[in-house]
Design an enzyme around this catalytic site. Structure first.
Site, PDB file in Angstrom:
ATOM      1  CB  THR A 134      -0.508  -0.209   0.946  1.00  0.00           C
ATOM      2  OG1 THR A 134      -2.200   1.415   1.774  1.00  0.00           O
ATOM      3  CG2 THR A 134      -0.146  -0.316   1.993  1.00  0.00           C
ATOM      4  CG  ASP A 135      -0.599   5.135  -1.076  1.00  0.00           C
ATOM      5  OD1 ASP A 135      -1.681   3.994   0.100  1.00  0.00           O
ATOM      6  OD2 ASP A 135      -1.791   5.954  -1.553  1.00  0.00           O
ATOM      7  CD  GLU A 136      -3.624   3.724   4.819  1.00  0.00           C
ATOM      8  OE1 GLU A 136      -2.933   3.435   5.819  1.00  0.00           O
ATOM      9  OE2 GLU A 136      -4.553   3.763   4.035  1.00  0.00           O
ATOM     10  CE1 TYR A 160      -3.722  -2.407   5.950  1.00  0.00           C
ATOM     11  CE2 TYR A 160      -3.112  -0.342   5.571  1.00  0.00           C
ATOM     12  CZ  TYR A 160      -3.441  -1.869   4.723  1.00  0.00           C
ATOM     13  OH  TYR A 160      -3.357  -1.387   3.324  1.00  0.00           O
ATOM     14  CE  LYS A 164      -0.228  -4.429   2.695  1.00  0.00           C
ATOM     15  NZ  LYS A 164      -0.311  -6.109   2.819  1.00  0.00           N
TER      16      LYS A 164
HETATM   17  P1  NAD Z   1      -9.562  -7.288   2.468  1.00  0.00           P
HETATM   18  O1  NAD Z   1      -9.694  -6.901   3.631  1.00  0.00           O
HETATM   19  O2  NAD Z   1     -11.475  -6.744   1.496  1.00  0.00           O
HETATM   20  O3  NAD Z   1      -9.193  -8.370   2.378  1.00  0.00           O
HETATM   21  C1  NAD Z   1      -8.318  -9.331   2.816  1.00  0.00           C
HETATM   22  C2  NAD Z   1      -8.755 -10.702   2.790  1.00  0.00           C
HETATM   23  O4  NAD Z   1      -7.273 -11.772   3.284  1.00  0.00           O
HETATM   24  C3  NAD Z   1     -10.324 -11.101   2.774  1.00  0.00           C
HETATM   25  O5  NAD Z   1     -10.467 -12.099   1.765  1.00  0.00           O
HETATM   26  C4  NAD Z   1      -9.418 -11.496   4.031  1.00  0.00           C
HETATM   27  O6  NAD Z   1     -10.254 -13.168   4.535  1.00  0.00           O
HETATM   28  C5  NAD Z   1      -8.065 -12.811   3.710  1.00  0.00           C
HETATM   29  N1  NAD Z   1      -7.504 -12.768   5.052  1.00  0.00           N
HETATM   30  C6  NAD Z   1      -7.081 -12.066   6.188  1.00  0.00           C
HETATM   31  N2  NAD Z   1      -6.019 -12.731   6.890  1.00  0.00           N
HETATM   32  C7  NAD Z   1      -5.933 -13.850   6.850  1.00  0.00           C
HETATM   33  C8  NAD Z   1      -4.609 -14.992   7.141  1.00  0.00           C
HETATM   34  N3  NAD Z   1      -4.638 -14.239   8.047  1.00  0.00           N
HETATM   35  N4  NAD Z   1      -4.503 -16.232   5.923  1.00  0.00           N
HETATM   36  C9  NAD Z   1      -5.514 -16.278   4.640  1.00  0.00           C
HETATM   37  N5  NAD Z   1      -5.924 -15.053   4.477  1.00  0.00           N
HETATM   38  C10 NAD Z   1      -6.402 -13.972   5.108  1.00  0.00           C
HETATM   39  O7  NAD Z   1      -9.110  -6.550   1.779  1.00  0.00           O
HETATM   40  P2  NAD Z   1      -8.070  -5.683   0.491  1.00  0.00           P
HETATM   41  O8  NAD Z   1      -8.630  -4.381   0.314  1.00  0.00           O
HETATM   42  O9  NAD Z   1      -8.767  -6.428  -0.140  1.00  0.00           O
HETATM   43  O10 NAD Z   1      -6.791  -6.154   0.383  1.00  0.00           O
HETATM   44  C11 NAD Z   1      -5.996  -7.181  -0.204  1.00  0.00           C
HETATM   45  C12 NAD Z   1      -4.351  -6.149  -0.492  1.00  0.00           C
HETATM   46  O11 NAD Z   1      -3.909  -5.015  -0.969  1.00  0.00           O
HETATM   47  C13 NAD Z   1      -3.787  -6.126   1.475  1.00  0.00           C
HETATM   48  O12 NAD Z   1      -3.116  -6.146   1.469  1.00  0.00           O
HETATM   49  C14 NAD Z   1      -3.788  -4.695   0.759  1.00  0.00           C
HETATM   50  O13 NAD Z   1      -2.717  -4.163   2.810  1.00  0.00           O
HETATM   51  C15 NAD Z   1      -3.821  -3.857  -0.368  1.00  0.00           C
HETATM   52  N6  NAD Z   1      -4.085  -2.725  -0.474  1.00  0.00           N
HETATM   53  C16 NAD Z   1      -5.312  -2.391  -0.181  1.00  0.00           C
HETATM   54  C17 NAD Z   1      -5.914  -1.457  -1.219  1.00  0.00           C
HETATM   55  C18 NAD Z   1      -7.430  -0.660  -1.330  1.00  0.00           C
HETATM   56  O14 NAD Z   1      -7.373   0.322  -1.285  1.00  0.00           O
HETATM   57  N7  NAD Z   1      -8.081  -1.610  -0.307  1.00  0.00           N
HETATM   58  C19 NAD Z   1      -4.959  -0.664  -1.757  1.00  0.00           C
HETATM   59  C20 NAD Z   1      -3.867  -1.049  -1.660  1.00  0.00           C
HETATM   60  C21 NAD Z   1      -3.148  -1.847  -0.743  1.00  0.00           C
HETATM   61  O1  DAU Z   2      -4.317   4.007   0.764  1.00  0.00           O
HETATM   62  C1  DAU Z   2      -4.782   2.569   0.517  1.00  0.00           C
HETATM   63  C2  DAU Z   2      -5.281   2.326   1.542  1.00  0.00           C
HETATM   64  O2  DAU Z   2      -6.320   3.036   1.158  1.00  0.00           O
HETATM   65  C3  DAU Z   2      -5.472   0.771   1.711  1.00  0.00           C
HETATM   66  O3  DAU Z   2      -4.146   0.312   1.788  1.00  0.00           O
HETATM   67  C4  DAU Z   2      -6.359   0.612   3.122  1.00  0.00           C
HETATM   68  O4  DAU Z   2      -6.229  -1.000   3.017  1.00  0.00           O
HETATM   69  C5  DAU Z   2      -8.053   0.935   2.895  1.00  0.00           C
HETATM   70  O5  DAU Z   2      -8.762   0.282   3.767  1.00  0.00           O
HETATM   71  C6  DAU Z   2      -7.654   1.884   2.374  1.00  0.00           C
HETATM   72  O6  DAU Z   2      -6.916   3.014   3.253  1.00  0.00           O
HETATM   73  P1  DAU Z   2      -8.008   4.288   4.111  1.00  0.00           P
HETATM   74  O7  DAU Z   2      -7.557   4.447   5.299  1.00  0.00           O
HETATM   75  O8  DAU Z   2      -7.549   5.732   3.356  1.00  0.00           O
HETATM   76  O9  DAU Z   2      -9.629   3.826   3.395  1.00  0.00           O
HETATM   77  P2  DAU Z   2     -11.082   4.251   4.202  1.00  0.00           P
HETATM   78  O10 DAU Z   2     -12.030   3.814   3.067  1.00  0.00           O
HETATM   79  O11 DAU Z   2     -11.219   3.593   5.758  1.00  0.00           O
HETATM   80  O12 DAU Z   2     -10.928   5.636   4.327  1.00  0.00           O
HETATM   81  C7  DAU Z   2     -10.564   6.790   3.379  1.00  0.00           C
HETATM   82  C8  DAU Z   2     -11.073   8.315   3.700  1.00  0.00           C
HETATM   83  O13 DAU Z   2     -12.676   8.427   3.980  1.00  0.00           O
HETATM   84  C9  DAU Z   2      -9.831   8.366   5.095  1.00  0.00           C
HETATM   85  O14 DAU Z   2      -9.562   9.732   5.231  1.00  0.00           O
HETATM   86  C10 DAU Z   2     -10.608   8.591   6.295  1.00  0.00           C
HETATM   87  C11 DAU Z   2     -11.859   8.534   5.380  1.00  0.00           C
HETATM   88  N1  DAU Z   2     -13.186   8.496   6.180  1.00  0.00           N
HETATM   89  C12 DAU Z   2     -13.469   6.937   6.751  1.00  0.00           C
HETATM   90  C13 DAU Z   2     -14.365   6.295   7.278  1.00  0.00           C
HETATM   91  C14 DAU Z   2     -14.638   4.527   6.796  1.00  0.00           C
HETATM   92  C15 DAU Z   2     -14.220   9.007   6.930  1.00  0.00           C
HETATM   93  O15 DAU Z   2     -14.272  10.204   7.445  1.00  0.00           O
HETATM   94  N2  DAU Z   2     -15.194   8.096   7.785  1.00  0.00           N
HETATM   95  C16 DAU Z   2     -15.952   7.368   6.874  1.00  0.00           C
HETATM   96  O16 DAU Z   2     -16.534   6.330   8.246  1.00  0.00           O
END
Ligand code: NAD
Ligand code: DAU
Length: 353
Positions: A134-136, A160, A164
């Protein structure tokens, strides 16, 4: 059938994972895809109904932290490559329960790396270990800072992002120390179908539909760079096949939005699609206490991926957000199932806890 590769995709039942699994299963019938997922609250096999009967798709319920089980799966299926997405992914949950994040994101990644190191000793260069990050990990930008590049220093702030970042370091260590053919990509915020409705976009769409308050953290001024999830899956395909061993690629949409502006676009789109008058749901906006350690701004410079590997986002945001809102409104059963916890009970019954 003699498959060209057997790719272990972890976290394939989650939000991004199901799109990656679908893309690989359908685009590459010559590959076998093993979807390994623990099915936590975030994993849902209903996301993969359309691929479950494909001959090159296998689902295995397992925990990436269970090293012996991972070794067994590598041996049983003769895994040739890994695309690792499984993780705990929600920042708010990490603030409440950091241990689970360290366990899954750090120890789970280490257990996969160790299994790959043991099983691929014959020739590391012919087996790829792709870590999706992730970019975080880069921390937070100020409004006038330049974008995150692949050389930006790591500076994670939440449990988190710290977990990562630690996992990224382990992946690089296995390249530098043992010569594993690793690759990492760091992506910005994804949006699109099948995202668990605890994250901003699906949560707010669902709340607007039910006329529930929209909890905006702080003043809503934080900025995120949004990418359509299928474009992320396309980028993973390109990086997996063409990326350089040991390298890192940033993936992003060049699409920055202040939260409050994005929320207003969502409200407008949902109201339009539900046939409400314009502005009908604006009264649901509720400013609440800010997230602890809330990163002000993320923004990715993905020029390296474009210049070196030729990837670009395919979808404009206006089109992507409309498609996304439509999907959630047309898939209310999926949303209701997920929010009621019904699917968790169902899969517990099927596969045990
Ligand atoms: P998600 O939470 O929707 O899905 C995670 C999946 O991993 C689920 O299916 C869960 O059951 C599985 N999982 C969790 N713990 C596990 C374990 N111990 N063993 C096996 N499986 C397990 O997550 P996502 O949003 O699809 O993100 C996927 C990946 O991409 C993550 O590594 C996250 O850090 C990265 N990522 C997410 C975003 C985003 O915006 N969602 C952006 C950048 C990177
Ligand atoms: O940047 C990549 C990341 O983006 C991934 O690595 C993470 O897995 C993914 O969850 C996401 O993280 P964020 O914290 O940015 O996403 P989230 O949807 O939780 O929140 C987006 C923005 O909205 C953040 O600034 C917090 C704000 N927010 C979020 C929620 C859930 C609110 O203001 N209210 C809310 O209820």
């Amino acid at each position: 059938m003699n498959y060209k590769k057997t790719i272990l995709i972890t976290g394939g039942a989650g939000f991004i994972g199901n799109h990656v699994v679908r893309l690989f299963v359908k685009k590459y019938p010559e590959y076998r895809v093993i979807n390994l997922d623990k099915l936590t609250y975030a994993g849902n096999l209903a996301n993969l109904k359309d691929v479950e009967d494909e001959p090159n798709y296998v689902f295995v319920k397992a925990d990436i932290c269970d090293f012996e089980k991972i070794l067994e799966i590598f041996k049983l299926y003769a895994v040739t490559d890994v695309i690792h997405l499984a993780a705990e992914s929600h920042v708010d949950r990490s603030i409440k329960d950091p241990f689970t994040f360290a366990q899954t994101n750090v120890m789970g990644t280490l257990s996969l790396l160790q299994a790959a190191k043991e099983m691929w000793q014959d020739d590391y260069s012919s087996h790829r270990f792709y870590h999706v990050s992730t970019d975080e990990v880069y921390g937070a930008l100020d409004f006038d800072d330049t974008l995150f590049t692949e050389t930006t220093s790591y500076d994670p702030h939440s449990p988190y992002s710290a977990s990562k970042a630690a996992s990224d370091h382990f992946v690089r260590a296995f390249h530098d120390t043992y010569g594993l053919n690793v690759i990492i990509s760091n992506c910005s915020n994804n949006y699109g179908p099948y995202q668990f409705p605890e994250k901003l976009i699906p949560l707010f769409i669902n709340n607007i539909r039910h006329r529930k308050p929209l909890p905006v953290y702080g003043k809503g001024e934080n900025v995120r760079d949004w990418l359509y999830v299928i474009d992320h899956a396309r980028a993973i395909d390109v990086v997996f096949h063409k990326g350089k061993a040991g390298d890192t690629y940033n993936i992003g949409g060049f699409n920055e939005w202040k939260n409050i502006d994005l929320i207003k676009v969502m409200i407008k789109t949902v109201d339009k699609l539900l046939g409400n008058p314009e502005g009908h749901s604006l009264d649901l906006i509720t400013f609440v206490t800010d997230r602890a350690g809330h990163d002000l701004r993320y923004a990715i410079d993905s020029r390296k991926l474009k210049n070196e590997l030729g990837w670009e986002p395919s979808l404009q945001f206006e089109e992507g957000i409309e498609k996304t809102v439509k999907w959630y409104l047309e898939n209310q059963d999926w949303l209701d199932n997920v929010t009621s916890g019904e699917y968790e009970k169902y899969y517990e019954k099927m596969y045990g806890k």
